[in-house]
Design a protein around this motif. Structure first.
Motif, mmCIF file in Angstrom:
data_model
loop_
_atom_site.group_PDB
_atom_site.id
_atom_site.type_symbol
_atom_site.label_atom_id
_atom_site.label_comp_id
_atom_site.label_asym_id
_atom_site.label_seq_id
_atom_site.Cartn_x
_atom_site.Cartn_y
_atom_site.Cartn_z
ATOM 1 N N GLY A 10 30.317 44.949 37.018
ATOM 2 C CA GLY A 10 30.847 43.870 37.851
ATOM 3 C C GLY A 10 31.283 44.332 39.228
ATOM 4 N N LYS A 271 35.449 42.031 50.668
ATOM 5 C CA LYS A 271 36.889 42.296 50.604
ATOM 6 C C LYS A 271 37.645 41.283 51.476
ATOM 7 N N THR A 274 39.555 36.005 49.261
ATOM 8 C CA THR A 274 40.224 35.695 47.997
ATOM 9 C C THR A 274 39.803 34.331 47.465
ATOM 10 N N THR A 275 39.153 33.522 48.328
ATOM 11 C CA THR A 275 38.665 32.226 47.864
ATOM 12 C C THR A 275 37.567 32.423 46.818
ATOM 13 N N TYR A 276 36.625 33.285 47.150
ATOM 14 C CA TYR A 276 35.559 33.634 46.218
ATOM 15 C C TYR A 276 35.495 35.152 46.117
ATOM 16 N N PRO A 277 36.287 35.738 45.215
ATOM 17 C CA PRO A 277 36.371 37.203 45.160
ATOM 18 C C PRO A 277 35.083 37.881 44.662
ATOM 19 N N THR A 278 34.179 37.111 44.097
ATOM 20 C CA THR A 278 32.891 37.684 43.694
ATOM 21 C C THR A 278 31.770 36.750 44.149
ATOM 22 N N ARG A 280 29.495 35.837 42.249
ATOM 23 C CA ARG A 280 29.280 34.931 41.129
ATOM 24 C C ARG A 280 30.217 33.736 41.171
ATOM 25 N N SER A 281 31.458 33.951 41.638
ATOM 26 C CA SER A 281 32.394 32.814 41.668
ATOM 27 C C SER A 281 31.897 31.739 42.646
ATOM 28 N N GLN A 284 29.136 29.972 40.940
ATOM 29 C CA GLN A 284 29.722 29.059 39.954
ATOM 30 C C GLN A 284 30.253 27.795 40.621
ATOM 31 N N GLY A 421 30.291 35.714 35.444
ATOM 32 C CA GLY A 421 31.438 35.772 36.343
ATOM 33 C C GLY A 421 32.291 34.536 36.315
ATOM 34 N N ALA A 422 32.275 33.829 35.170
ATOM 35 C CA ALA A 422 33.113 32.636 35.080
ATOM 36 C C ALA A 422 34.559 33.000 34.781
ATOM 37 N N SER B 35 32.219 39.782 32.124
ATOM 38 C CA SER B 35 31.851 38.786 33.121
ATOM 39 C C SER B 35 31.222 37.585 32.446
ATOM 40 N N THR B 458 41.156 28.336 46.669
ATOM 41 C CA THR B 458 39.783 27.949 46.341
ATOM 42 C C THR B 458 39.733 26.425 46.216
#
Lengths: 423, 510
Positions: A10, A271, A274-278, A280-281, A284, A421-422, B35, B458
């Motif tokens: 990850g 980096k 923080t809204t979408y730290p990955t 995958r987020s 999603q 990544g959910a 994940s 978010t």
């Protein structure tokens, strides 16, 4: 193995691990095991090599598992390959899909909508200056045309669309008819700031619709009072302004200093995001928006007027445009999946690119179910406000509801897990 | 051939291969599961079996993962009401708004079931008279209507005191009848639960919106005052706090003796689980006398239960002034939207929403799942989690609790990670609203749960933190902590930048 199991694949950790040569301890572990077992493990190197190859192959540069193991691995290690597929760990890693989502789908949709919103305001102005059948018809057509890109945008009504109150100001449902009647009956001075200060239920799409179309479908140009025309004109201008501000929130950033949301999506996983730290987020988020919209279409927009046989529960009941709204909602999700917005002729990578690589059958199924949902909706006789009440249409309407739910469930239960990544 | 095979299977090399391969398989399965929602047992279940796997703007509004099909249907029914935009009556759908109110739907404030913003429609100003003020004892609430309002608010009638004090005792009979009169006399204005002396004409909160032809109870303007400070390492920071300008109809300012408490709507996630935490568990966490001398002295609030007609433990609301979700929702309907309901009906006993609807929306608020944490592999997050404990943040933001019995099975007997003790703590003068609420003092707030915290921006990029949304970042939120949390805040201030970042990263993972 512990270090591998903890870092997994990850967030780029494995790449980092590899770069730092932290795989060296792995060799050490194997060597120590070999010593303990008296040097009898002649095959150990083969398996270490296999392990290294497997992990190096399935964990790609972005830290996600590669969509498909390389051919060599499939040939030589079928068991290992099945492990990878069985854990369904082909996590999302394609940044281009995210930036294309912003650039080729969201922004063109909002820009098209803003253009149509301005056209609506212009058409309303023309009607209020010369109220006749043609100008009224043109204004009504402009309303319907603005509705199409807006409804296609509902599956990405998150982030600044919520934050700036744009959704509420543009599309609150239901409207407060009593308020509107009283505003029109009052002596209040109608100005742009007056309209801006109105509650959400007293402006936006459906108030304009209510005034332009009337409640019985038979409103004539002569039925409009001068105050109604004055109010309509201000509502149209307010609407176009709000549409433009909303588009800016994705393209330029907001008035209160939030960055362009396009950047927030496109820099997912970087980096400080923080809204979408990955990555995958953010992917999603694309799926979540589709699921939310599809669920609303099936279980609210279709089901409520249909189940209760109440046209008052239909979304665009004054214009009899509900069925078009529903189709636009499905098309909007389809746009996100395919990565395009045809009215603006934009084409990019969509979620389909990722899904097709991992599971071509699933990709075909999703595409087919989008088509099936649209076709099922096409079979419902227009207008939905009337056809929903006719018993003979029940099976057709139920079939459309089911088709949308089927699509929803495929995205929810099959595509969403594929993204990973959910959590 | 057979003997060769059996020899091979018995060989140590084969056993090693098997062991090695199984380990490899396990490792890959484990790393995949981190994940992946299909193997969630590897992830701390933030909300026990209700935990959902969604780190998007929809992450706080998913149904609990463990609902039955029938429960899911009820959840969806309740969701419809939670999202319903109410309008003035008569209307074909969603009638019953107002006449004065703060907003028109639950979800307009609890955006995607998360926070709201400190802006008109979301910002809620609770008001009350000081307990010592003569009007507090004599004039619970004047009848609605702006004409009477302006005359009554300045009316300082004499009367007995004692109904609004802090006491474990049930309200005595005169107070109960006063409460009943209060509820009966003004079904359309904000009602009081007997928690505070209401402001004549306003009740307990300012409804700053109104239907056409009606006067909002007041207008509220918010401005921000900035202050600056520095970390131990010399890095500067800036904090802001709100200043309110409240104007009554006809341009009169709110009398200075009226206590005001601005709030932003909190997230609703996991509230059913909080309802299911056994009372003894919470009372065991309380330490009102600070006997363990750790500087932290959480204590319970005791609040009025409208149906039981008794004082019970408070859990919900920013000062824990509501005992359970049914009453929390019923007060929100009547006070925030002006929608009469079975707990707070119209004078003739009728209400715009029926008990089934109120129960469905309550069921909805009980059954929103808690999102699983993210970034668990991140060393920074892991470091931050240790620091969270080291700085004693976890003394109030309790990381692990177990729910008990509850009529709703889905939330009963769950191991959860809410990061709250549901108790009141003195948070110092910087955060004090100066407005007591039942037994909560001027400086006390209930520890807010932190689960789902990382999804705040978010869902809503402009969202802030703390009771009034003053903190623009999590960093600012920590720096506002005072009172019982002063030493934790000072620890954070003294840390190196890397440690501060680790703590923030940990909070983002929640």
């Amino acid at each position: 193995m512990k270090i591998l199991s903890r870092t997994g694949c990850g967030g780029g950790n494995l790449r980092e691990l590899w770069r730092l040569r932290l795989h060296a301890p792995l060799w050490g572990v194997v060597k120590r095991m070999k010593t303990k077992s008296g040097g009898t493990i002649n095959n150990s190197k083969l398996f270490v090599a296999l392990t290294a190859l497997l992990l190096a192959s399935v964990c790609n540069r972005d830290g996600g598992f590669a969509a498909t193991p390389p051919l060599s691995l499939r040939e030589h290690a079928p068991r290992a390959t099945s492990v990878v597929l069985a854990t369904n760990s082909a996590t999302f890693n394609n940044r281009q899909i995210l930036s294309d989502f912003a650039d080729k789908v969201v922004i063109p949709t909002f820009q098209t909508f803003t253009g149509k919103a301005s056209a609506l305001s212009t058409a309303i102005n023309a009607f209020t200056q010369h109220p006749n059948r043609q100008t009224l018809q043109a204004a009504r057509t402009a309303w319907v045309e603005a509705r199409s890109p807006w409804e296609q945008s509902e599956c990405f009504g998150f982030g600044p669309v919520k934050d700036g109150g744009f959704d509420g100001n543009l599309d609150t449902w239901p409207i407060d008819e009593n308020d509107i009647k009283q505003i029109l009956a009052s002596g209040d001075k109608l100005t742009s700031s007056y309209v801006e200060g109105l509650r959400e239920s007293d402006k936006g799409f459906h108030v304009i619709e209510y005034l332009l179309f009337g409640t019985s479908g038979s409103k004539q140009p002569s039925d409009f009072t001068s105050r109604e025309l004055e109010f309509l004109k201000l509502l149209g201008a307010n609407f176009a302004q709000t549409a433009g501000d909303m588009t800016d929130s994705w393209v330029k950033g907001t008035k209160d200093g939030n960055p362009a949301y396009r950047e927030v999506i496109a820099t997912a996983g970087v980096k400080d995001n923080t809204t979408y730290p990955t990555l995958r987020s953010a992917a999603q988020e694309m799926i979540g928006g589709m699921l939310d919209s599809l669920d609303e279409v099936a279980n609210s927009k279709i089901a409520k007027p249909f189940d209760k046989k109440d046209p008052n529960l239909a979304e665009s009941r004054f214009s009899f445009n509900t069925l078009n709204d529903l189709k636009s909602n499905i098309r909007g999700s389809q746009n996100v999946y395919l990565g395009h917005f045809q009215p603006a002729n934009t084409n990019g990578l969509g979620l389909t690119t990722f899904v097709a690589k991992v599971d071509p059958n699933l990709d075909a199924k999703v595409k087919q179910q989008f088509q099936a949902a649209l076709e099922a909706l096409n079979k419902i006789p227009a207008p939905f406000e009337k056809s929903a009440l006719v018993p003979q249409n029940a099976s057709t309407i139920k079939a459309a509801e089911d088709a949308v739910n089927t699509l929803h469930d495929t995205l929810d239960k099959e595509v969403k897990p594929l993204i990973g990544g959910a959590s | 051939m057979q003997s060769l095979l059996s020899k091979f299977f018995r060989a140590k090399s084969f056993r090693f291969i098997v062991v090695f391969f199984l380990t490899l398989v396990a490792a890959i399965a484990l790393s995949g599961s981190l994940s992946h929602a299909q193997l969630p047992q590897q992830i701390p279940q933030a909300g026990g079996e209700t935990t959902i796997f969604d780190r998007t703007s929809h992450g706080l509004q998913q149904p609990a993962a463990n609902l039955t099909a029938a429960e899911l249907t009820l959840h969806q029914d309740g969701d419809s009401t939670f999202e319903a935009v109410f309008v003035s009556a008569p209307a074909p759908v969603h009638a019953g708004l107002g006449a004065t109110f703060n907003n028109t739907s639950c979800t307009a404030c609890h955006i995607n079931d998360g926070r709201g913003l400190p802006v008109k429609g979301n910002l809620l100003v609770r008001v009350s008279m000081p307990v010592s003020h003569p009007i507090a004892a004599s004039q619970p609430v004047a009848a609605g209507g702006s004409n009477k309002y302006t005359s009554s608010i300045f009316e300082l009638a004499q009367g007995s005191r004692g109904c609004w004090g802090r006491s474990h005792r049930p309200l005595h009979q005169p107070c109960r009848s006063r409460l009943r009169r209060t509820l009966e006399s003004q079904p359309q204005a904000s009602v009081t639960l007997g928690n505070v002396p209401p402001v004549p004409g306003l009740g307990t909160q300012i409804q700053d919106q109104a239907l056409f032809g009606h006067q909002p109870k007041a207008t509220v303007e918010i401005s921000w005052q900035e202050t600056s400070g520095t970390y131990g390492d010399g890095t500067a920071y800036r904090l802001r706090s709100p200043r309110l300008k409240i104007t009554l109809p006809e341009g009169k300012p709110l009398p200075p003796q009226v206590l005001t408490s601005p709030r932003v709507p909190p997230p609703i996630t996991g509230r059913g689980l909080l309802e299911a935490i056994p009372e003894p568990t919470l009372l065991a966490l309380a330490d009102p006398q600070d006997k363990n001398q750790d500087g932290i002295s959480g204590r319970p609030n005791y609040v009025w239960d409208v149906q039981k007609k008794a004082k019970v433990l408070g859990r919900f609301g920013l000062k824990a002034n509501n005992p359970h979700l049914l009453q929390q929702n019923a007060t929100a309907f009547i006070n925030d939207m002006g929608v009469t309901n079975p707990l707070f009906p119209d004078k003739d006993g009728s209400s715009y929403i029926d008990i089934a609807t109120l129960k469905a929306v309550t069921f909805y608020t009980q059954t929103v799942g808690v999102p699983a944490r993210t970034l668990l592999d991140d060393p920074l997050v892991q470091h931050g989690e240790k620091l969270f404990s080291q700085a004693n943040c976890a003394a109030c933001h309790i990381s692990q609790l177990r729910t008990g019995d509850h009529p709703l099975k889905a939330v009963a007997y769950q191991s959860i990670h809410p990061y709250t003790d549901l108790l009141l703590h003195d948070m110092g003068p910087g955060l004090a609203d100066g407005r007591p609420d039942f037994e909560a003092s001027e400086t006390e707030w209930r520890t807010p749960p932190l689960w789902g915290l990382g999804l705040t921006k978010t869902i809503l990029p402009s969202a802030g933190y703390l009771h009034d949304g003053r903190a623009r970042t999590l960093e600012e939120a920590i720096l506002w902590h005072g009172g019982e949390a002063e030493s934790a805040k000072q620890a954070f201030r003294a840390w190196a930048k890397s440690d501060r970042e680790a703590l923030l990263r940990f909070l983002t993972s929640l």
